[in-house]
Each structure stands twice: as structure tokens, then as C-alpha cells.
Design a protein around this motif. Sequence first.
Motif, PDB file in Angstrom:
ATOM      1  N   TYR A   1       0.820  -1.210   0.000  1.00  0.00           N
ATOM      2  CA  TYR A   1       0.000   0.000   0.000  1.00  0.00           C
ATOM      3  C   TYR A   1       0.855   1.261   0.000  1.00  0.00           C
ATOM      4  N   THR A   2       2.048   1.184   0.567  1.00  0.00           N
ATOM      5  CA  THR A   2       2.968   2.315   0.479  1.00  0.00           C
ATOM      6  C   THR A   2       3.374   2.536  -0.975  1.00  0.00           C
ATOM      7  N   ALA A   3       3.718   1.436  -1.670  1.00  0.00           N
ATOM      8  CA  ALA A   3       4.093   1.538  -3.081  1.00  0.00           C
ATOM      9  C   ALA A   3       2.916   1.996  -3.927  1.00  0.00           C
ATOM     10  N   LEU A   4       1.727   1.476  -3.660  1.00  0.00           N
ATOM     11  CA  LEU A   4       0.538   1.861  -4.427  1.00  0.00           C
ATOM     12  C   LEU A   4       0.241   3.345  -4.262  1.00  0.00           C
ATOM     13  N   SER A   5       0.486   3.858  -3.057  1.00  0.00           N
ATOM     14  CA  SER A   5       0.273   5.280  -2.814  1.00  0.00           C
ATOM     15  C   SER A   5       1.242   6.132  -3.623  1.00  0.00           C
ATOM     16  N   LEU A   6       2.476   5.637  -3.796  1.00  0.00           N
ATOM     17  CA  LEU A   6       3.434   6.338  -4.655  1.00  0.00           C
ATOM     18  C   LEU A   6       2.909   6.435  -6.080  1.00  0.00           C
ATOM     19  N   MET A   7       2.339   5.331  -6.582  1.00  0.00           N
ATOM     20  CA  MET A   7       1.844   5.306  -7.956  1.00  0.00           C
ATOM     21  C   MET A   7       0.641   6.216  -8.127  1.00  0.00           C
ATOM     22  N   SER A   8      -0.315   6.143  -7.201  1.00  0.00           N
ATOM     23  CA  SER A   8      -1.525   6.952  -7.331  1.00  0.00           C
ATOM     24  C   SER A   8      -1.225   8.438  -7.152  1.00  0.00           C
ATOM     25  N   SER A   9      -0.271   8.760  -6.269  1.00  0.00           N
ATOM     26  CA  SER A   9       0.085  10.163  -6.052  1.00  0.00           C
ATOM     27  C   SER A   9       0.808  10.748  -7.261  1.00  0.00           C
ATOM     28  N   GLY A  10       1.581   9.906  -7.950  1.00  0.00           N
ATOM     29  CA  GLY A  10       2.406  10.417  -9.032  1.00  0.00           C
ATOM     30  C   GLY A  10       1.855  10.231 -10.425  1.00  0.00           C
ATOM     31  N   LEU A  11       0.689   9.579 -10.558  1.00  0.00           N
ATOM     32  CA  LEU A  11       0.202   9.237 -11.893  1.00  0.00           C
ATOM     33  C   LEU A  11       0.082  10.459 -12.801  1.00  0.00           C
ATOM     34  N   LEU A  12      -0.511  11.535 -12.279  1.00  0.00           N
ATOM     35  CA  LEU A  12      -0.686  12.727 -13.107  1.00  0.00           C
ATOM     36  C   LEU A  12       0.666  13.319 -13.506  1.00  0.00           C
ATOM     37  N   TYR A  13       1.640  13.275 -12.589  1.00  0.00           N
ATOM     38  CA  TYR A  13       2.986  13.760 -12.906  1.00  0.00           C
ATOM     39  C   TYR A  13       3.649  12.873 -13.957  1.00  0.00           C
ATOM     40  N   PHE A  14       3.448  11.567 -13.835  1.00  0.00           N
ATOM     41  CA  PHE A  14       4.049  10.652 -14.809  1.00  0.00           C
ATOM     42  C   PHE A  14       3.521  10.947 -16.214  1.00  0.00           C
TER      43      PHE A  14
ATOM     44  N   LEU B   1       8.227  -4.673 -11.678  1.00  0.00           N
ATOM     45  CA  LEU B   1       8.655  -4.316 -13.028  1.00  0.00           C
ATOM     46  C   LEU B   1       7.942  -3.060 -13.531  1.00  0.00           C
ATOM     47  N   ILE B   2       6.706  -2.854 -13.081  1.00  0.00           N
ATOM     48  CA  ILE B   2       5.973  -1.638 -13.437  1.00  0.00           C
ATOM     49  C   ILE B   2       6.711  -0.416 -12.902  1.00  0.00           C
ATOM     50  N   PHE B   3       7.221  -0.517 -11.685  1.00  0.00           N
ATOM     51  CA  PHE B   3       7.941   0.619 -11.103  1.00  0.00           C
ATOM     52  C   PHE B   3       9.277   0.847 -11.812  1.00  0.00           C
ATOM     53  N   VAL B   4       9.898  -0.206 -12.282  1.00  0.00           N
ATOM     54  CA  VAL B   4      11.104  -0.037 -13.100  1.00  0.00           C
ATOM     55  C   VAL B   4      10.752   0.742 -14.372  1.00  0.00           C
ATOM     56  N   THR B   5       9.606   0.409 -14.969  1.00  0.00           N
ATOM     57  CA  THR B   5       9.151   1.114 -16.168  1.00  0.00           C
ATOM     58  C   THR B   5       8.922   2.589 -15.889  1.00  0.00           C
ATOM     59  N   ILE B   6       8.365   2.901 -14.703  1.00  0.00           N
ATOM     60  CA  ILE B   6       8.126   4.300 -14.343  1.00  0.00           C
ATOM     61  C   ILE B   6       9.430   5.090 -14.359  1.00  0.00           C
ATOM     62  N   PHE B   7      10.512   4.473 -13.895  1.00  0.00           N
ATOM     63  CA  PHE B   7      11.803   5.164 -13.876  1.00  0.00           C
ATOM     64  C   PHE B   7      12.243   5.561 -15.279  1.00  0.00           C
ATOM     65  N   PHE B   8      11.889   4.728 -16.279  1.00  0.00           N
ATOM     66  CA  PHE B   8      12.351   4.975 -17.650  1.00  0.00           C
ATOM     67  C   PHE B   8      11.291   5.610 -18.545  1.00  0.00           C
ATOM     68  N   LEU B   9      10.151   6.023 -17.976  1.00  0.00           N
ATOM     69  CA  LEU B   9       9.109   6.641 -18.800  1.00  0.00           C
ATOM     70  C   LEU B   9       9.653   7.860 -19.539  1.00  0.00           C
ATOM     71  N   GLY B  10       9.295   7.971 -20.797  1.00  0.00           N
ATOM     72  CA  GLY B  10       9.775   9.072 -21.620  1.00  0.00           C
ATOM     73  C   GLY B  10      11.074   8.780 -22.335  1.00  0.00           C
ATOM     74  N   LYS B  11      11.716   7.663 -21.953  1.00  0.00           N
ATOM     75  CA  LYS B  11      12.990   7.295 -22.558  1.00  0.00           C
ATOM     76  C   LYS B  11      12.909   5.967 -23.303  1.00  0.00           C
ATOM     77  N   LEU B  12      11.732   5.346 -23.277  1.00  0.00           N
ATOM     78  CA  LEU B  12      11.544   4.056 -23.950  1.00  0.00           C
ATOM     79  C   LEU B  12      11.306   4.274 -25.442  1.00  0.00           C
ATOM     80  N   PRO B  13      11.608   3.269 -26.268  1.00  0.00           N
ATOM     81  CA  PRO B  13      11.479   3.435 -27.733  1.00  0.00           C
ATOM     82  C   PRO B  13      10.045   3.280 -28.228  1.00  0.00           C
TER      83      PRO B  13
END
Length: 250
Positions: A62-75, A127-139
Motif C-alpha cells: 500500500y505504500t508503493a501503491l500510494s506512490l503510484m496513485s500520487s504520481g500518476l498525473l505527474y508521470f 517491473l511496473i515501477f522499473v518502467t516508471i523510472f524509464f518513462l519518456g525514454k523508452l522506444p
Amino acid sequence: MQYTIWGLSLFSGIVMVLPVIFINEKEYVQSKPTHIPLLPAIKNTFRNSNFKYYLISDFTYYTALSLMSSGLLYFVTVLLGLPDSDGGKFMGLMVVLSLLFYPFINYGSKKFGKKALVLFAFGVLSLIFVTIFFLGKLPFTPTNQMYILVIFASFPLAALGILPNAILADIAQKDTLETGENHEGMFFAVKYLFVKLGQTIGIAIFAMLTVYGKDPGNDYGLRLNGVVGFALCVLALLFFTRFKETSSRK
């Protein structure tokens, strides 16, 4: 915003009344009052080793899920450069896809066991969180990157939305059979205390990490959420491997 809050409050209030109206509790449970005081009852829940591993995994999730929900709009807006209106679209798509996975989760839990699916869900979510780190840089185009994220995130969100409560019910029932005392309510009370704590800590972590950048061209803080979320999901997975699954309830 105020109309949205009022609308959600009214809708959720009506929905929460439905079980009270349509479910006859006495048909499903035999209520027996417990004579153990509050603090000893809480301590008894933590003596259950299975519950401790479950609780740590649930808390970190739930700590990790909160990171995702809080940052979705920023992502969406900062990392991918998409309009902020797309945030609601992708969130809605994630919810719909999660609902579509529910029948498969029920079938898979019977075939492979709840523990196996939860471990797999933690692995996919990491793996989803790994993807978040590279968002905008994927091909891929920014929109396709977000679709990939949403599609793959829908399964773990579905699995971890259904199975943990079913697992906790198994833990509580087994504890009642072993101790002769009804602690079911206490197990769920402690769980949701840690759920709220995890959500609060997740929001705090997200806010702290934005100090390191949350704007286009200065987004390192947002990407760090992917690193922290990955670490939390791996931690949840490792602790849940210690969980000993019992046979399904009949």
C-alpha cells in the motif's frame, strides 16, 4: 472539485449501505463475543507468524501503491509530456482492465493457490515501477508507453485487490480454530490501520522525493519514485515468500 467530493461522498455512502440492506449477516457467521481486552487481543494477532509476514507485505504494497496513485498525473504530464486530461483516461482504463481480470484471478487462485498469484503480482508490480523510472525514454510513443504501463499494472492491481482479504480471512479463521477465541475483527482492524499508515507514508515519500525534481527537464525526483516503489514491491515479495499457505476454506 467540491462537486466531485460531494458526488463521491454521496455515491460511496449509498454503496456502503447496500450490504447492510441486502446481506443477512446471521446466515454466514455465528457471532461470539470475545472476553480478551483490547491490548492483549492486538498482541495476540502479532503472535501469529503468518499474520506478521502478511502484514509487512500488505503495508509495503500500500505504500508503493500510494506512490503510484500520487504520481500518476505527474508521470503523464511531466515524464511523458501528455495533457493532464489523459490522467483520468488512463486511470479509468486501468480500473476497467482490472475488473476484467477478476474472473481469471478467482480461477487462478483455485488452480495455483492464492500465494502463488500474490507473489506473481508483486513481481509484475516491481517491473511496473522499473518502467516508471524509464518513462519518456523508452522506444515507444508517449501514449503507447502509458498504455503498456496501464495494461500490465491492471493484473497486479486486480490480484492484490481481491486475494489479500481472502488470505486474511483464512488466517483469522485458522487462528480462531487453534485458539478458541474469535479475533477475526481484530485481524482486519490491525490490517486497515497499517493500510492507512502505508498510504500516508507513501504520500509523504512522494512529496519528499519531489524535492529532487518534479518539472519537465528536472524530473529526477519523479523517477526516484520508480526506484523506491520497486524496492518496496521486492520487499513485499520477499516477506510473503515466508507466508505459509493453508488449504482453502470449505
